[in-house]
Every structure is written in C-alpha cells, then in structure tokens.
Motif scaffolding. Structure first.
Motif, mmCIF file in Angstrom:
data_model
loop_
_atom_site.group_PDB
_atom_site.id
_atom_site.type_symbol
_atom_site.label_atom_id
_atom_site.label_comp_id
_atom_site.label_asym_id
_atom_site.label_seq_id
_atom_site.Cartn_x
_atom_site.Cartn_y
_atom_site.Cartn_z
ATOM 1 N N GLN A 157 44.871 -13.057 -27.419
ATOM 2 C CA GLN A 157 44.873 -14.456 -27.013
ATOM 3 C C GLN A 157 45.641 -14.571 -25.672
ATOM 4 O OE1 GLN A 157 45.654 -17.420 -29.755
ATOM 5 N NE2 GLN A 157 44.449 -16.595 -31.310
ATOM 6 N N ARG A 160 43.756 -12.834 -22.827
ATOM 7 C CA ARG A 160 42.748 -13.573 -22.354
ATOM 8 C C ARG A 160 43.100 -15.000 -21.556
ATOM 9 N NH1 ARG A 160 41.038 -13.198 -27.745
ATOM 10 N NH2 ARG A 160 39.404 -11.443 -28.275
ATOM 11 N N ALA A 161 44.300 -15.404 -22.011
ATOM 12 C CA ALA A 161 44.922 -16.551 -21.265
ATOM 13 C C ALA A 161 45.262 -16.165 -19.804
ATOM 14 C CB ALA A 161 45.977 -17.053 -21.906
ATOM 15 N N VAL A 162 45.672 -15.039 -19.573
ATOM 16 C CA VAL A 162 46.206 -14.682 -18.077
ATOM 17 C C VAL A 162 45.312 -13.869 -17.594
ATOM 18 C CG1 VAL A 162 48.438 -14.598 -18.948
ATOM 19 C CG2 VAL A 162 47.080 -12.712 -19.075
ATOM 20 N N GLY A 163 43.959 -13.833 -17.939
ATOM 21 C CA GLY A 163 42.950 -13.353 -17.067
ATOM 22 C C GLY A 163 42.722 -11.808 -17.443
ATOM 23 N N LEU A 164 43.129 -11.279 -18.383
ATOM 24 C CA LEU A 164 42.998 -9.773 -18.552
ATOM 25 C C LEU A 164 42.277 -9.429 -19.810
ATOM 26 C CD1 LEU A 164 46.697 -8.538 -17.978
ATOM 27 C CD2 LEU A 164 44.925 -8.581 -16.548
ATOM 28 N N GLU A 165 40.936 -10.146 -20.032
ATOM 29 C CA GLU A 165 40.309 -10.288 -21.264
ATOM 30 C C GLU A 165 39.680 -8.756 -21.318
ATOM 31 O OE1 GLU A 165 36.475 -12.439 -23.440
ATOM 32 O OE2 GLU A 165 37.205 -13.101 -21.457
ATOM 33 N N ARG A 166 39.383 -7.989 -20.197
ATOM 34 C CA ARG A 166 39.111 -6.810 -20.366
ATOM 35 C C ARG A 166 39.977 -5.771 -20.983
ATOM 36 N NH1 ARG A 166 40.452 -7.265 -15.077
ATOM 37 N NH2 ARG A 166 41.955 -5.802 -14.361
ATOM 38 N N THR A 168 41.562 -6.589 -23.700
ATOM 39 C CA THR A 168 41.649 -6.825 -25.123
ATOM 40 C C THR A 168 40.927 -5.714 -26.094
ATOM 41 O OG1 THR A 168 39.716 -8.298 -25.113
ATOM 42 C CG2 THR A 168 41.690 -9.338 -24.604
#
Length: 311
Positions: A157, A160-166, A168
C-alpha cells in the motif's frame, strides 16, 4: 633431628593459623558446590544429556519410534552433499547480515544520535519505540509482518501511494525477495536491543574524554571514532554475539512467515531440523544437523568473544 623440627613446628604460631585457613577454604569450596549442585544437575539433565543423546543419534538411521540402525557418517556427509541441507546453512549465514551486521551498525548510529538529545519525553519515547520489537514474541512479530508483506498489506500500500506500484509483489512468496524480506524482520527485532545496550555503554564513557576530544578540535565523526567506538568494545561484542546466535538459530519468524518457502529459498537449519524430525521422522539426520549447527555457533562466537577480552 625430626623431634626438633616437630617441636619447632608445634611452637610456631603460624602453623595453626595456616591449618585454620585451609580448613575454612575447604569449607567454602564445599559450600559453593552445594549451592551450585542443584542448578548444575538441572543443566546436566535438560541440556548436557540431550546434547549427548543428539550426538549419539547423529550416527544412526532412526525414525524416532522403531529400532535404530547404525548409519556411520552418512548423516554427516548428507549435510555437505544434499543441496537442501547445505542451502539452509548458507541462508543462515546470509541472515547474519540482517540479524547482526545491520542492527549493530544502525544501533550505533541510533545510539549516537539519541545521546545528543536532551533528556525528556522525546528521548524516552524514542528508546521505548526502538525497544518494543524486542519485547514482542517472535511469533507475533512473524504474524504481523506476514500481514504487512501480503499482496494488499501495508508495504504494498505504501509503494502504491508513492507511485511505485510496479515494485509491489507478494514479498514472502517471491523467490528473489523472500529471504531479504525475512531478514528485514530480523533487523526490526534486533535493532532495539542493540540500540538500548549501546546507549547504556555510551552512558558509562567518561564525559571528560569527549571534552578532551573537543578541545583537540575533533568533530562529531572523529569524536565518534576516537572515543565512542573504543569505549563500546564490550557492548559491541555482546550485541554481535547475541545477534549472530539469533541468526544462526533462527526459527520462530521463518516458521510462522514462510515455513522455509517458497521452495527452499528461506529454509534455515532450525526449520530444517524441525521438518526432518517431526514431518519426515529422520531423527538421525536432524540430530547431525543440530550438532553441526551447535558446533558452527561455537566456532563463530569464540573469536568474537576473544575480541572482547581486556588487552
């Protein structure tokens, strides 16, 4: 001539005193043995005797129930020839970086920074927050971090919040990141212990040494290297000893979070011994690995302890 010597000894007032001293010393020695005997008996019954049994079982092929068959050195050879057993030992050495090197290094930095804080609520809160993981049961820590490492857990989470969803992933199920993810739990658990112990050690260093270093023009870094580090030699040895043993004997966190998976990516000797004993009934092989692990701990800890002795 003999009569003369005996007469002189009987007339010598020192001789009776020597006899009394020797008698008192013997009495104290026997009294000490009496006090130590119950504790030593319990230690021998629950530690030394099982250890000797493990050494004996390591030379047998035994399932824990039926008759044991002599196996010679086969169980010991398997430690160095079976990839599963050898990799478990390698993983334990990797965890030394997370359980020992990082907590001791970060604990030094944290202790030096907290020392600069003025005594008050913030300083006390910082110490308490750092030490809380050491107080929590390791089983609870393993469960909590398993939740945080899940696909929808706190770690992903935040990414994703800091824009690093890739970036995860299911951290504990990833073949590449599972072992480092478990190691991070070790850093979190051990950091508080190292920080508090090193803070106590810094408190014992004479303030005059810091004042002398400042008068000589030493900066913060040079003061840390010249005064703090030498003054913390014993505390560093204790921290390193405790954390290295925790890394090599790790079981709770890994058993709860990954059970050695995925595959054998996080398998360590403690979990492997449990698996061999209770799941596969290979008591002889588990005993050999346990004795090997105990000997490995002693070999690694002995030079560390020698570093802590006074020069």
């Amino acid at each position: 001539m003999t009569d003369v010597l005996l007469r002189q000894r009987s007339e010598d007032p020192v001789a009776p005193r020597d006899v009394v001293r020797r008698s008192a010393r013997r009495t104290r020695n026997w009294a000490a043995l009496v006090w130590v005997a119950p504790a030593f008996g319990m230690y021998a019954l629950f530690v030394l005797y099982p250890m000797l049994q493990s050494i004996q079982y390591s030379f047998y092929d035994w399932d824990g129930i039926g008759p044991a068959k002599p196996a010679g050195l086969d169980n010991w050879k398997a430690i160095f020839t079976q990839p599963e057993l050898l990799h478990s030992v390698e993983h334990a050495f990797i965890l030394i970086v997370f359980y020992s090197v990082l907590p001791v290094g970060l604990g030094l930095v944290a202790a030096a920074l907290i020392r600069e804080l003025r005594p008050g609520a913030f300083s006390t809160t910082a110490r308490v927050m750092l030490f809380i993981p050491q107080v929590l049961p390791l089983v609870a820590a393993g469960i909590a971090w398993t939740w945080m490492y899940s696909s929808d857990g706190l770690v992903n989470q935040v990414l994703r919040a800091v824009g690093l969803e890739r970036h995860t992933r299911a951290w504990l199920g990833d073949f590449t990141f599972a072992l480092p993810a478990v190691g991070v739990i070790g850093v979190w658990v051990m950091l508080g212990f190292c920080t508090v112990l090193l803070l106590a050690g810094i408190g014992k260093i004479e303030p005059e040494l810091y004042e002398a270093a400042r008068l000589d023009g030493a900066g913060r870094v040079h003061e840390f290297l010249a005064v703090t580090l030498p003054g913390l030699r014993r505390e560093l040895v204790v921290c390193t000893t405790f954390t290295v043993i925790a890394a090599l004997a790790s079981f709770d966190v890994i058993q709860i979070s990954t059970q050695g998976g995925p595959g054998y990516q996080t398998m360590v000797p403690g979990v492997e011994i449990y698996r061999l004993t209770f799941l596969q009934q290979h008591v002889g092989q588990a005993s050999a690995l346990a004795v090997f692990l105990a000997a490995l701990v002693l070999v690694i800890i002995w030079p560390i302890q020698r570093l802590g002795r006074e020069r």
